[in-house]
Design an enzyme around this catalytic site. Structure first.
Site, PDB file in Angstrom:
ATOM      1  CG  ASP A 197      -8.512   5.174  -0.403  1.00 45.85           C
ATOM      2  OD1 ASP A 197      -9.468   5.671  -1.021  1.00 45.85           O
ATOM      3  OD2 ASP A 197      -7.981   4.099  -0.750  1.00 45.85           O
ATOM      4  NE  ARG A 245      -4.096   1.894   0.842  1.00 45.59           N
ATOM      5  CZ  ARG A 245      -5.006   2.373   0.011  1.00 45.59           C
ATOM      6  NH1 ARG A 245      -4.897   2.179  -1.281  1.00 45.59           N
ATOM      7  NH2 ARG A 245      -6.054   3.033   0.469  1.00 45.59           N
ATOM      8  CD  GLU A 305      -4.396   4.020  -3.921  1.00 44.42           C
ATOM      9  OE1 GLU A 305      -5.309   4.020  -3.072  1.00 44.42           O
ATOM     10  OE2 GLU A 305      -4.417   3.335  -4.949  1.00 44.42           O
ATOM     11  CB  THR A 319      -5.763   0.351  -6.964  1.00 44.13           C
ATOM     12  OG1 THR A 319      -6.612   1.419  -7.345  1.00 44.13           O
ATOM     13  CG2 THR A 319      -5.173   0.649  -5.602  1.00 44.13           C
ATOM     14  CD  GLU A 354      -8.621   5.319  -4.225  1.00 44.37           C
ATOM     15  OE1 GLU A 354      -9.632   5.689  -3.649  1.00 44.37           O
ATOM     16  OE2 GLU A 354      -8.197   4.161  -4.121  1.00 44.37           O
ATOM     17  N   GLY A 396     -13.597  -0.122  -5.002  1.00 43.27           N
ATOM     18  CA  GLY A 396     -13.626   0.656  -3.767  1.00 43.27           C
ATOM     19  C   GLY A 396     -14.197  -0.168  -2.637  1.00 43.27           C
ATOM     20  CB  SER A 445      -7.082  -0.388   1.177  1.00 40.88           C
ATOM     21  OG  SER A 445      -7.526  -1.016  -0.018  1.00 40.88           O
ATOM     22  CB  SER A 446     -12.434  -1.626   0.582  1.00 39.65           C
ATOM     23  OG  SER A 446     -12.972  -0.744   1.527  1.00 39.65           O
ATOM     24  CB  THR A 466      -9.108  -1.290  -7.785  1.00 43.52           C
ATOM     25  OG1 THR A 466      -9.184  -0.139  -6.960  1.00 43.52           O
ATOM     26  CG2 THR A 466      -8.055  -2.216  -7.203  1.00 43.52           C
TER      27      THR A 466
END
Length: 631
Positions: A475, A133, A472, A451, A453, A518, A496-497, A433
């Site tokens: 987020d 990430r 990103e 991703t 984003e 998302g 993040s999801s 993504t």
């Protein structure tokens, strides 16, 4: 346990050269697992391209043995398949596929972004994850998204298209760490297919053109982006060949010098410069394009994290996902644990879907209250994944009547049906993504979601380098709040999801899946698993089925409404009405926003037969391929 994986300062060992890339027509075809579903065929008129050469429409589903790859793009899936055919393992194929997606899906993925990598080792039986990430720069203040002129948060649309939104990219470091730790090939060789694809080009499809048009105003605002993605001042036409020679040169540089060529030196300086001083054309755009905080020191210091996965048991299967900083593993896991209390296979369709909605609503309430970057927040991961906690949350569900939304988060020390109301915002995580799934001939598996984003990321292209930078950091929740687990902090990973998921059955891989979308990623993964495991669908049917996404939010507090695809509303609104569940279309029919997710999944049955499944329609349709198609 979390291990910090430091980047190498020298090139990886030499490896076998990938022989060729992709011959025209080298696409494995096979009958779908269920011929009864008309939705399993590719979209009419679909045409893919292998390194600039037209090929027949690629299948969304293939069945066979010897290895499998699934992704949203035919060329990328074919690249991964070729790696498997040449003896590479699942990790090698995943990296090569991801690199190719950075070429053909530049608005969703690429080296300017990040992601989460989940790996199952069939020899050891262990599941390991890599957290790649993006991180907030070291100099980013907690009030970075507050407009000093007004004292209020910047509008989301303004924050996205700015240097302020750009986090330190983690994708290349993820590829390097995955190959070093689990692969058999070199990063240099796994970048070759993507380099060739960028050089020869790919055929523009309707999805690529529409995404370009949707972002045309943003892209025109930044001259470097306009030059690349609006050649001749216009969005590329469907059927034309799109080449990215700048990206090809960048990939060759990284192949030659390793990831240091990205995280240090001239390229790092150029990225930092664009973030700190966005190159915007004020004559064509009124976007404020606020400067960001990323520096060359931030890039040089970036590290991925190797850590244990999340784990729950569901219907006797072991479900593994990504732990925080993503909320995917904990929220998918909690949702499944709540559903474990119900016999969905015997329930009426309406009640099964009602219980699905109520379970994900509660899991999202707890996600928003408790999950953030564990380096900064004490995330109660063990509690959130415990069956006891899920049982306590389940007893707040009326199996015959929907609860007003939003529901409160559960108290971590809840006993029985005790709960406490906690105020938590849903956040503004975006939809664009991509995901890929791979299983090799030895039974190793990779679920990888990556991703930049938003569709088009920050809209800022690094000059003459051929790739977009992510957005990103949007987020994060914009308003500083010490009690908020997802507030901005220097060096922090935004929540993040993304939910790359691997499911084992008796220690062997059974399902590999994930999706973009998302926050809807979580509900998409849960719904596909429920469809396949509980509701009797084949995996192709489970992926193709219409979707809805209850995330514990509503525009009218106390209302009961769930966003859903139009096909879901048509099919299930009457079944759900007796339970007090109402549905609302996610967007106008015919738009990309009217779709929820774009999954890529693989199933391996007890005999070793593999079913590689991608979307037949969503996002233009994806491609699932196998090494040896079944007769």
């Amino acid at each position: 346990m979390v291990n910090v994986v430091r980047r190498r300062s020298a090139l990886r060992r030499a490896a076998l050269v990938l022989a060729g890339v992709l011959a025209a027509g080298a696409v494995a075809t096979a009958a779908p697992a269920s011929a009864s579903s008309p939705s399993l065929t590719p979209p009419q008129g679909a045409m893919t391209v292998a390194m600039g050469r037209p090929t027949p429409p690629a299948p969304s589903t293939s069945v066979g043995t010897g290895g499998a790859v699934s992704s949203v793009d035919a060329s990328a899936s074919a690249v991964g398949l070729e790696v498997l055919r040449d003896g590479g393992n699942a990790v090698d194929a995943a990296v090569a596929t991801a690199a190719a997606l950075g070429v053909t899906e530049p608005y969703s993925a690429g080296i300017g972004g990040g992601g989460y990598f989940v790996y199952f080792d069939a020899t050891t039986g262990e599941v390991t994850t890599i957290d790649g990430r993006e991180t907030a720069p070291a100099g980013m203040p907690t009030d970075a998204f507050i407009d000093p002129a007004t004292g209020t948060p910047y509008p989301f649309a303004n924050a996205v298209s700015s240097g302020l939104s750009v986090g330190v990219p983690g994708t290349l470091a993820t590829w390097e760490a995955a190959l070093d730790r689990f692969g058999t090939e070199s990063l240099r060789d796994m970048l070759k297919p993507a380099t060739l694809l960028a050089t020869r080009g790919f055929t523009v499809d309707e999805t690529f053109r529409k995404q370009t048009l949707d972002n045309e105003a943003r892209f025109r605002a930044f001259p470097d982006t306009a030059e690349l993605f609006l050649p001749g001042g216009e969005a590329p036409e469907v059927g034309s060949i799109f080449k990215n020679l700048d990206l090809a040169r960048t990939l060759r540089l990284i192949a030659l010098r390793g990831t240091d060529a990205f995280y240090e030196g001239e390229l790092a300086a150029e990225m930092a410069d664009i973030v700190q001083e966005p190159r915007i054309d004020r004559a064509v755009s009124s976007l404020p394009a606020m400067p960001g905080f990323m520096t060359t020191d931030d890039l040089a210091a970036y590290e991925v994290l190797e850590q244990a996965p999340t784990h729950v048991e569901y219907r006797g299967l072991d479900v593994y996902g990504i732990a925080p900083s993503s909320s995917g593993g904990t929220t998918v896991g909690e949702s499944l644990n709540i559903l474990e209390n119900h016999d969905l296979a015997s329930a009426e369709t309406g009640q099964a879907l009602h219980l699905f909605f109520e379970s994900t609503a509660r899991a999202f309430a707890d996600r928003n209250a408790y999950v953030g970057d564990p380096a900064f927040v004490d995330v109660p991961t063990e509690i959130l994944l415990s069956q006891d906690f899920a049982d306590a949350r389940n007893c707040t569900i009326n199996p015959l009547q929907a609860s007003p939304k939003p529901v409160p988060a559960g108290a971590l020390d809840a006993a029985g049906c005790d709960a406490v109301a906690l105020d938590a915002a849903e956040g503004a995580e975006n939809l664009s993504t991509t995901h890929l799934s791979v299983v090799d001939q030895w039974g190793n598996a990779v679920a990888y979601t990556l991703t930049i984003e938003s569709t088009g990321g920050s809209a800022m292209t690094v000059p003459d380098r051929g790739f977009l930078l992510n957005n990103e950091l949007t987020d994060f929740n914009f308003v500083p709040n010490p009690a908020d687990p997802n507030t901005v902090e220097p060096g922090k990973r935004p929540r993040s999801s993304m939910s790359p998921t691997i499911v084992l059955d008796g220690g062997e891989v059974r399902y590999v899946l994930g999706s973009p979308g998302g926050a809807t990623i979580i509900t998409t993964v849960v719904q596909i698993l429920m469809n396949r495991i509980d509701l009797g669908m084949t995996l192709p049917e489970a992926v193709a089925a219409p979707r809805a996404s209850q995330r514990n939010s509503t525009t009218t507090p106390g209302a009961i409404t769930t966003p859903a695809e139009a096909a879901f509303i048509a099919a299930y609104a009457d079944d759900l009405a007796p339970y007090g569940q109402s549905l609302t279309a996610v967007a106008a029919p015919g738009t990309s926003a009217s779709e929820i997710g774009a999954a890529a999944a693989i199933e391996v049955d007890a005999s070793g037969l593999m079913t590689a499944v991608a979307e037949p329609v969503r996002r233009g349709g994806g491609t699932g391929l196998v090494v040896e198609p079944a007769p």
